[in-house]
Enzyme design. Structure first.
Site, PDB file in Angstrom:
ATOM      1  N   TYR A 241       0.554  -1.237  -0.036  1.00  0.00           N
ATOM      2  CA  TYR A 241       0.351   0.210   0.292  1.00  0.00           C
ATOM      3  C   TYR A 241       1.119   0.802  -0.002  1.00  0.00           C
ATOM      4  O   TYR A 241       1.852   1.096   1.107  1.00  0.00           O
ATOM      5  CB  TYR A 241      -1.138   0.112   1.430  1.00  0.00           C
ATOM      6  CG  TYR A 241      -2.467  -1.060   1.391  1.00  0.00           C
ATOM      7  CD1 TYR A 241      -2.899  -0.628   0.347  1.00  0.00           C
ATOM      8  CD2 TYR A 241      -2.069  -1.625   1.893  1.00  0.00           C
ATOM      9  CE1 TYR A 241      -4.102  -1.436   0.446  1.00  0.00           C
ATOM     10  CE2 TYR A 241      -3.290  -2.607   2.566  1.00  0.00           C
ATOM     11  CZ  TYR A 241      -4.399  -2.323   1.242  1.00  0.00           C
ATOM     12  OH  TYR A 241      -5.283  -3.428   1.174  1.00  0.00           O
ATOM     13  N   ASP A 269      -6.538  -0.793  -6.466  1.00  0.00           N
ATOM     14  CA  ASP A 269      -8.108  -1.169  -6.703  1.00  0.00           C
ATOM     15  C   ASP A 269      -8.640  -0.673  -4.644  1.00  0.00           C
ATOM     16  O   ASP A 269     -10.309  -0.145  -5.049  1.00  0.00           O
ATOM     17  CB  ASP A 269      -8.208  -2.376  -6.822  1.00  0.00           C
ATOM     18  CG  ASP A 269      -7.935  -3.508  -5.261  1.00  0.00           C
ATOM     19  OD1 ASP A 269      -7.330  -2.824  -4.608  1.00  0.00           O
ATOM     20  OD2 ASP A 269      -8.302  -4.592  -5.760  1.00  0.00           O
ATOM     21  N   HIS A 354     -10.617  -6.872  -4.425  1.00  0.00           N
ATOM     22  CA  HIS A 354     -10.526  -6.811  -3.038  1.00  0.00           C
ATOM     23  C   HIS A 354     -11.334  -7.789  -2.219  1.00  0.00           C
ATOM     24  O   HIS A 354     -11.599  -7.459  -1.085  1.00  0.00           O
ATOM     25  CB  HIS A 354     -10.643  -5.422  -2.946  1.00  0.00           C
ATOM     26  CG  HIS A 354      -9.312  -5.085  -1.840  1.00  0.00           C
ATOM     27  ND1 HIS A 354      -7.917  -4.655  -2.383  1.00  0.00           N
ATOM     28  CD2 HIS A 354      -9.046  -5.503  -0.395  1.00  0.00           C
ATOM     29  CE1 HIS A 354      -7.416  -4.077  -0.852  1.00  0.00           C
ATOM     30  NE2 HIS A 354      -7.760  -4.536  -0.173  1.00  0.00           N
TER      31      HIS A 354
END
Length: 482
Positions: A241, A269, A354
Site C-alpha cells: 500500500y 484498487d 479486493h
C-alpha cells in the site's frame, strides 16, 4: 536514568489521554502515541481508545510484539509500566472482548474437513465476533463478493478422454522460479485475528507446500519477522500500500528490498476503503458497549494516511525506479488497465476486486480475465497474471489457468483455515492441490502448460465480455453547453 528505562505508574499513564498528549502501555512498555491516530491504517478511533491506558490485550489481538517499535521508532519509547500495575490488573474494554472467543467452540477434527467451505463453517463458530465481521464482510450489498464465487460455476469444462493421465504435474514457473503448485495466499491484512501465529503460520504452510507467501503491508508482524520463518533465500512476494507520505513508503521499500522479494505487488484498487457494513455494525456494537457519546462509524472504513488516494500511474514508474524489483499491479479490473500495466513495464498484473471489499458491483475476477483475453491476449503472454476472488475449488484454479492466469491466490478460505493454525492452512493447500490434480486428469491433461480455453465452455458468460474499452452503445452525455 535513560528515558526508555523510566518506571511509569498507571496514574501517570492516565494523565496522558488526549490528542497531542497521548501515552499507552503495551506489553509492559509505555509509548508516546500522540501522532499515531491520524496515521493509523485502522482509523483514529482505535488509537484514541488506547489513550492513557494499558492496551496490551487490544494490541496483541492484532499485532506481533515487535511491530510497534518498528512503526513508532525507539524515540517514542517512554519507559516501562510499574511492575505492580500490570496489564492483568487493568480492565481492558477493547472491542476484541465482544462476542465468542476461540476455545469456547470445540472444532471438528482437521481430517474431517473435506473442502474450503467446511473451513468457513467452522470459522463462523470459532472466530471472535470481531474477526468474523472483519473477514466475512464485503462492501455494500456484497454483490461482487457473491458473484466472484458464482461466476466460476457458470463456466463448464469440455473434457478430453483417452489421454493417458496416470501421472500429473501441477507445478508452475513464475518469474523464472519453479513452484510445486500455482497457489499463493492473498495478502490479507492482520491475519493474527484468526490465530496468534498469523502470517507466520501462513508462511510456514506455504513452504511446506512448495510455494511462496505474499506478505502484506498491513501484516500483524514486521516483514523481517515473517521472512525469518522462511528457509534462507526462500522466495516471497510483498504487497504494497503506497502511503501518502512518500518518505514512509520509500523507507518501507528499502527494508523490503534488502530482504530480496521476488516482486512488489502494488495495490491500486483501494484508494479509499469501501463501505463494509459488517465492520460498521460491529464497530457500532463495540462503541455502544463502551458507552461512547458519539458513534463514529466512518472510522470503520478510514484508511488515514496509510493509503494514498492520489496514487497515479507515474507512481508505478517511481516504485520501479527506487526498488529495481519486478512490479505487479494488484487490483486490475479491466483490459485497458492490463494493457497499460504492460506499457509501463510491469512484470505482472494481479486481477482482483479486493474480494468484493472495494466498489460493489465491480466485475468478478474471472470476467476481467475473459475481457483481457478478448481485447489484449498478447498482454497475457508478456506478463505474469495472478487472480483472486471466489476460488473455492481446484476446478476453479484450472478454469483460471485455462483462461491465461499464471497462478491464483486464496484469501478468506486461508483466513478461515487459520483457525486451526498452520496445520489448517496446510490442510487447505492439500485440499486444493488434490482437487486441481483430479480436475486436470478428468479433463485429459497432465501438465498446466496443456491447459487452454479449448477445455472450457464459457457461453453463459460470453455476453458479458466487453470487446472494447467503450460501452457497446451508451454515449457520455455532455451538458456543458446548455
Amino acid at each position: 536514568m535513560a528515558i526508555g528505562s523510566k518506571k511509569i505508574s498507571l496514574l501517570e499513564l492516565r494523565n496522558h489521554s488526549r490528542d497531542g498528549d497521548a501515552w499507552t502501555a503495551i506489553n509492559g512498555t509505555v509509548w508516546n502515541i500522540s501522532k499515531l491516530a491520524s496515521a493509523h491504517p485502522g482509523g483514529e478511533e482505535v488509537i484514541r481508545d488506547s489513550y492513557g491506558r494499558d492496551a496490551t490485550k487490544t494490541y496483541n489481538s492484532v499485532h506481533g510484539a515487535r511491530l510497534i517499535a518498528r512503526y513508532l521508532g525507539e524515540g517514542a519509547r517512554l519507559g516501562t509500566l510499574d511492575g505492580d500495575e500490570s496489564e492483568d490488573k487493568v480492565p481492558d474494554n477493547g472491542p476484541e472482548s465482544l462476542g465468542k472467543n476461540q476455545g469456547q467452540f470445540k472444532m471438528p477434527a482437521l481430517d474431517s474437513i473435506l473442502n474450503l467451505y467446511d473451513f468457513e463453517d467452522v470459522a463462523q463458530k470459532a472466530l471472535t465476533e470481531r474477526s468474523w465481521a472483519y473477514s466475512s464482510g464485503a462492501s455494500n450489498d456484497s454483490l461482487t463478493h457473491a458473484a466472484n464465487v458464482d461466476w466460476y460455476r457458470r463456466i463448464f469444462f469440455r473434457p478430453r478422454v483417452l489421454k493417458g493421465v496416470g501421472e500429473v504435474d501441477i507445478s508452475t514457473t513464475i518469474l523464472g522460479q519453479r513452484y510445486e503448485i500455482p497457489i499463493f495466499n492473498c495478502p490479507v491484512s492482520l491475519v493474527k485475528l484468526a490465530h496468534p501465529d498469523g502470517e507466520l503460520a501462513v508462511a510456514r504452510a506455504a513452504v511446506t507446500n512448495g510455494t511462496a507467501t505474499i506478505i502484506p503491508t498491513m501484516a500483524s508482524f514486521a516483514v523481517d519477522e515473517i521472512v525469518e520463518v522462511l528457509p534462507a533465500g526462500y522466495p516471497f512476494f510483498f504487497q504494497l500500500y503506497v502511503n501518502s507520505d512518500r518518505a514512509v513508503t520509500e523507507k518501507l521499500l528499502a527494508e523490503v528490498v534488502s530482504l530480496k522479494p521476488r516482486a512488489i505487488l502494488v495495490t491500486v484498487d483501494l484508494p479509499v476503503f469501501g463501505k463494509r457494513e459488517a465492520n460498521e455494525r460491529y464497530e457500532y456494537k463495540a462503541q455502544k458497549q463502551k458507552q461512547k457519546q458519539k458513534q463514529k462509524l466512518a472510522n470503520a472504513r478510514s484508511a488515514s494516511t496509510a493509503i494514498d488516494p492520489q496514487l497515479q500511474w507515474k507512481d508505478i514508474a517511481w516504485i520501479k525506479e527506487v526498488t529495481g524489483v519486478p512490479v505487479f499491479i494488484k487490483g486490475v479490473q479491466c483490459a485497458a488497465d492490463a494493457r497499460r500495466a504492460y506499457e509501463y513495464g510491469c512484470a505482472g498484473i494481479y486481477i482482483s476486486n479486493h474480494g468484493g471489499r472495494a466498489v460493489d458491483t465491480a466485475p468478478p475476477g474471472i470476467l476481467t480475465l475473459m475481457e483481457i483475453q478478448a481485447n489484449c491476449p498478447e498482454v497475457l503472454s508478456q506478463m505474469e497474471v495472478f487472480i483472486d476472488g471466489g476460488i473455492r475449488r481446484g476446478s476453479d484454479i484450472l478454469k483460471a489457468i485455462c483462461l491465461g492466469a499464471s497462478a491464483i491466490c486464496i484469501g478468506r478460505p486461508f483466513f478461515y483455515a487459520l483457525a486451526y493454525g498452520q496445520e489448517g492452512v496446510e490442510r487447505a493447500f492439500q485440499i486444493l492441490r488434490d482437487e486441481l490434480a483430479v480436475a486436470m486428469q478428468l479433463n485429459g491433461i497432465t501438465k498446466l502448460s496443456e491447459a487452454s480455453p479449448s477445455l472450457l465452455n464459457t457461453a453463459a458468460l460470453d455476453k458479458y465480455v466487453y470487446r472494447s474499452n467503450s460501452h457497446p452503445w451508451a454515449k457520455k452525455i455532455d451538458r456543458s453547453r446548455l
